[in-house]
Write an enzyme that holds these catalytic residues in place. Sequence first.
Site, PDB file in Angstrom:
ATOM      1  N   ASN A  10       0.873  -1.170   0.000  1.00 33.06           N
ATOM      2  CA  ASN A  10       0.000   0.000   0.000  1.00 33.06           C
ATOM      3  C   ASN A  10       0.914   1.226   0.000  1.00 33.06           C
ATOM      4  OD1 ASN A  10      -1.766   2.070   0.496  1.00 33.06           O
ATOM      5  ND2 ASN A  10      -2.353   1.399   2.559  1.00 33.06           N
ATOM      6  N   LYS A  12       0.147   4.259  -0.192  1.00 32.86           N
ATOM      7  CA  LYS A  12      -0.472   5.436   0.441  1.00 32.86           C
ATOM      8  C   LYS A  12      -0.261   6.665  -0.456  1.00 32.86           C
ATOM      9  CE  LYS A  12       0.002   3.100   4.831  1.00 32.86           C
ATOM     10  NZ  LYS A  12       0.156   3.175   6.273  1.00 32.86           N
ATOM     11  N   HIS A  97      -9.294   1.238   4.878  1.00 34.98           N
ATOM     12  CA  HIS A  97      -8.030   1.387   5.610  1.00 34.98           C
ATOM     13  C   HIS A  97      -8.250   2.287   6.834  1.00 34.98           C
ATOM     14  CE1 HIS A  97      -3.905   2.473   6.565  1.00 34.98           C
ATOM     15  NE2 HIS A  97      -3.556   1.368   5.926  1.00 34.98           N
ATOM     16  N   GLU A  99      -6.592   4.619   7.987  1.00 30.98           N
ATOM     17  CA  GLU A  99      -6.362   6.051   7.739  1.00 30.98           C
ATOM     18  C   GLU A  99      -7.609   6.688   7.127  1.00 30.98           C
ATOM     19  OE1 GLU A  99      -2.708   5.451   5.609  1.00 30.98           O
ATOM     20  OE2 GLU A  99      -1.747   4.872   7.493  1.00 30.98           O
ATOM     21  N   GLU A 169      -5.061  -4.941  10.427  1.00 27.65           N
ATOM     22  CA  GLU A 169      -4.033  -3.944  10.698  1.00 27.65           C
ATOM     23  C   GLU A 169      -4.308  -3.254  12.030  1.00 27.65           C
ATOM     24  OE1 GLU A 169      -2.175  -2.631   6.660  1.00 27.65           O
ATOM     25  OE2 GLU A 169      -3.815  -1.298   7.143  1.00 27.65           O
ATOM     26  N   GLY A 175       2.949   2.192  10.876  1.00 24.39           N
ATOM     27  CA  GLY A 175       3.930   3.272  10.748  1.00 24.39           C
ATOM     28  C   GLY A 175       4.627   3.631  12.050  1.00 24.39           C
ATOM     29  N   SER A 215       3.849  -2.177  10.332  1.00 20.52           N
ATOM     30  CA  SER A 215       5.297  -2.294  10.550  1.00 20.52           C
ATOM     31  C   SER A 215       5.837  -3.674  10.182  1.00 20.52           C
ATOM     32  CB  SER A 215       5.654  -1.927  11.996  1.00 20.52           C
ATOM     33  OG  SER A 215       5.282  -0.589  12.271  1.00 20.52           O
TER      34      SER A 215
HETATM   35  P1  13P Z   1       3.343   0.294   7.667  1.00 21.93           P
HETATM   36  O1  13P Z   1       3.850  -0.966   7.046  1.00 21.93           O
HETATM   37  O2  13P Z   1       4.076   1.524   7.190  1.00 21.93           O
HETATM   38  O3  13P Z   1       3.238   0.214   9.154  1.00 21.93           O
HETATM   39  O4  13P Z   1       1.839   0.506   7.124  1.00 21.93           O
HETATM   40  C1  13P Z   1       0.958  -0.559   7.186  1.00 21.93           C
HETATM   41  C2  13P Z   1      -0.275  -0.193   6.454  1.00 21.93           C
HETATM   42  O5  13P Z   1      -1.028   0.668   6.872  1.00 21.93           O
HETATM   43  C3  13P Z   1      -0.554  -0.874   5.178  1.00 21.93           C
HETATM   44  O6  13P Z   1      -1.830  -0.609   4.723  1.00 21.93           O
END
Ligand code: 13P
Length: 254
Positions: A10, A12, A97, A99, A169, A175, A215
């Site tokens: 992803n 982002k 997601h 976010e 997740e 992150g 992560s």
């Molecule tokens: P990270 O791997 O940067 O923690 O992000 C995970 C994520 O949100 C994938 O959709």
Amino acid sequence: MARKTFIAGNWKMNKTAAETKALAEALKESLAQFGDTVTMAVCPTFTSLATAVEVLKGSNVKVGAQNIHWADNGAFTGEISGAMLKEIGVEYVIIGHSERRQYFGETDETVNKRIKAALKYELKPIVCIGETLEEREGNKTNCVLAKQLKGGLADLSAADMAKITIAYEPVWAIGTGKTATPEMAQETHAFIRATLAEMFGADVAEATVIQYGGSMKAENAGALTAQKDIDGGLIGGAALKADSFTALIANAQK
Ligand code: 13P
């Protein structure tokens, strides 16, 4: 039934179209070694999707979008429809997601509408669920996940569910460099699979690919995917460079 490992990146809100071209070209080369032993996808931003599809055409790397609107078309400024994604050759779409839930008002109800639109346009949904740190510490994880699954996947048939990937997740692991331990993630994945079994039957639940996200990197991908119910990963940071994404996939191979 053996589930095939599925690793998706992803991206982002990262990578311009020019940067997408460079990364996709590098991945096309470095991921060729894995053949079809693992399902692999990258999910760039809307403006880079056509570039990614073009570069990765004929390769073993699929392309997904990061969102989809539920309407076929209309007055929805700033949104993208299933027909638009299908037209440029996108195969997957990330839905719900954290976010989007956190910053853009995504709810289980809108997740459900987006999933139905994706299925209508024969796009394969990657549906994200996960608890916040506060919810985990308050022992509400299972309750939150069950609610997200029941709301997000409402009114879907077993045949619909067979086309869907779930990405677990934990919000506190995204992150942050904090990963759920493999044992903790396994326990949650098993709960998710049991909930899917209740909703869609044991066979569908057994066949559903459940990715871990948060992560995940080359160093922990092996231990996570070695768990019985962890079938791959949805990768943020480590998916933004060809070497880290390739190393992660090498270690995630079961
Ligand atoms: P990270 O791997 O940067 O923690 O992000 C995970 C994520 O949100 C994938 O959709």
